[in-house]
Design a protein around this motif. Structure first.
Motif, PDB file in Angstrom:
ATOM      1  N   LEU A 160      -5.576  -1.340  -1.268  1.00  0.00           N
ATOM      2  CA  LEU A 160      -4.896  -0.718  -2.396  1.00  0.00           C
ATOM      3  C   LEU A 160      -5.739   0.448  -2.896  1.00  0.00           C
ATOM      4  CD1 LEU A 160      -2.398  -1.043  -4.254  1.00  0.00           C
ATOM      5  CD2 LEU A 160      -3.767  -2.558  -5.700  1.00  0.00           C
ATOM      6  N   VAL A 184       6.490  -6.289  -4.565  1.00  0.00           N
ATOM      7  CA  VAL A 184       5.779  -5.063  -4.913  1.00  0.00           C
ATOM      8  C   VAL A 184       5.581  -4.979  -6.421  1.00  0.00           C
ATOM      9  CG1 VAL A 184       5.990  -2.537  -4.961  1.00  0.00           C
ATOM     10  CG2 VAL A 184       6.499  -3.796  -2.861  1.00  0.00           C
ATOM     11  N   VAL A 187       2.326  -6.337  -7.360  1.00  0.00           N
ATOM     12  CA  VAL A 187       1.233  -5.416  -7.064  1.00  0.00           C
ATOM     13  C   VAL A 187       1.131  -4.368  -8.166  1.00  0.00           C
ATOM     14  CG1 VAL A 187       0.295  -3.777  -5.390  1.00  0.00           C
ATOM     15  CG2 VAL A 187       1.557  -5.794  -4.589  1.00  0.00           C
ATOM     16  N   TYR A 190      -0.458  -5.820 -11.147  1.00  0.00           N
ATOM     17  CA  TYR A 190      -1.900  -5.946 -10.942  1.00  0.00           C
ATOM     18  C   TYR A 190      -2.604  -4.618 -11.235  1.00  0.00           C
ATOM     19  CZ  TYR A 190      -6.300  -6.371  -8.328  1.00  0.00           C
ATOM     20  OH  TYR A 190      -7.626  -6.369  -7.960  1.00  0.00           O
ATOM     21  N   ILE A 240       4.220   2.167  -6.609  1.00  0.00           N
ATOM     22  CA  ILE A 240       3.484   1.756  -5.419  1.00  0.00           C
ATOM     23  C   ILE A 240       4.114   2.455  -4.213  1.00  0.00           C
ATOM     24  CG2 ILE A 240       2.699  -0.182  -4.023  1.00  0.00           C
ATOM     25  CD1 ILE A 240       1.578  -0.189  -6.844  1.00  0.00           C
ATOM     26  N   LEU A 253       5.793  -7.885   0.477  1.00  0.00           N
ATOM     27  CA  LEU A 253       4.782  -7.296   1.349  1.00  0.00           C
ATOM     28  C   LEU A 253       5.193  -7.381   2.810  1.00  0.00           C
ATOM     29  CD1 LEU A 253       1.440  -8.563  -0.263  1.00  0.00           C
ATOM     30  CD2 LEU A 253       2.537  -6.325  -0.521  1.00  0.00           C
ATOM     31  N   TYR A 271      -1.137   3.739  -5.117  1.00  0.00           N
ATOM     32  CA  TYR A 271      -0.526   3.666  -6.448  1.00  0.00           C
ATOM     33  C   TYR A 271      -0.756   4.963  -7.191  1.00  0.00           C
ATOM     34  CZ  TYR A 271      -5.377   2.536  -7.698  1.00  0.00           C
ATOM     35  OH  TYR A 271      -6.730   2.567  -7.837  1.00  0.00           O
TER      36      TYR A 271
END
Length: 277
Positions: A160, A184, A187, A190, A240, A253, A271
């Protein structure tokens, strides 16, 4: 899957079939925890063999004749060695945090086709199984009765990094690992968590504005947390990307790796913070 028999046929092969998982919340399972995963092959086999399991003579019982479907009704669930496949799909099931098995139609029930130990194939509707069939593949029985099945690698390794030209900092070091079915959106959450809750870019509260942080809607409602610094109450909107393509938050994913990344190497995601419009 194929239709060579004139109807839809689904082939379950071990161990490949056990690599299919899904989050319980995506199946609208009431009260399921957000991170609870369901193995589709496991629950499919439980549903296909539910009549067979209920009619099968249990330990400590004398066999009853005529394939009586009441076999096992009087046995305490707590005394059975493997209760997962023996519980009814009722309140006791939910009380024990055991998911109900997949339900198949009893009006037009599917048929099971397999080979006997002598090598000859046989076919039966799932509602016609009387519990005396000893030719079911052992791995199917072990899965449905005991909840044991091969643990396939359901993780996806990925990197990432900030998107090219993005002023966002690098928030990770090394490779990350997550379930292949991870969305996603998770992600992105996160990334938001890392960007908002840790520290500003250069240590000053105003530096987050260079990244385009906004006070609009975000998946992470950090403004409700007590004791946050001023910059931590600003919430970014994050995209993303993979191969310079913006990913849908609903993609997994596994989907990204198969249809967007298309390489054998570890997945690389990028990102960027979206400027407010």
């Amino acid at each position: 899957m194929d239709a060579r028999l004139g109807c839809l046929s689904v082939h379950l092969d071990t161990p490949q079939c056990f690599s299919a998982e899904i989050y319980a919340v995506d199946l609208n399972v009431t009260g399921a925890q957000e991170d609870l995963k369901i193995n589709l092959a496991h629950e499919t086999l439980r549903g296909l063999l539910v009549h067979w399991s209920k009619r099968r003579p249990k330990l400590g019982q004398h066999s009853l004749s005529n394939g009586d479907s009441s076999i096992g009704k009087d046995v305490s669930l707590k005394n059975l060695p493997h209760p997962r496949s023996d519980v009814d799909d009722g309140s006791e099931n939910h009380a024990n945090n055991v998911l109900p098995s997949f339900e198949f139609s009893t009006v037009l029930p599917p048929s099971i086709i397999t080979e006997s130990s002598s090598g000859g194939p046989w076919r039966k509707r799932i509602t016609d199984l009387d519990g005396t069939e000893d030719d079911l593949p052992w791995w199917c029985v072990d899965c449905a009765e005991n909840g044991r099945f091969p643990k396939e690698n359901t993780k996806c390794g990925f990197y990432l990094h900030p998107a090219e030209g993005s002023p966002a900092p690098n928030i990770t070091q090394g490779k990350l690992s997550a379930p292949r079915i991870l969305r996603v959106l998770k992600v992105a959450n996160y990334v938001v968590e890392k960007l908002v809750l840790e520290k500003p870019l250069d240590g000053s509260p105003d530096s987050t504005f260079a990244m385009g942080l906004t006070s609009g809607t975000s998946a992470l409602d950090s403004s409700s947390r007590p004791g946050l610094k001023p910059w931590q109450k600003l919430k970014p909107s994050v995209e993303i990307l993979c191969n310079n393509q913006v990913l849908s938050p609903e993609m997994s994913l596994a989907t990204v790796r198969t249809y967007i990344w298309k390489k054998p190497e570890d997945l690389i995601l990028n990102y960027r913070v979206v400027q407010s419009r």
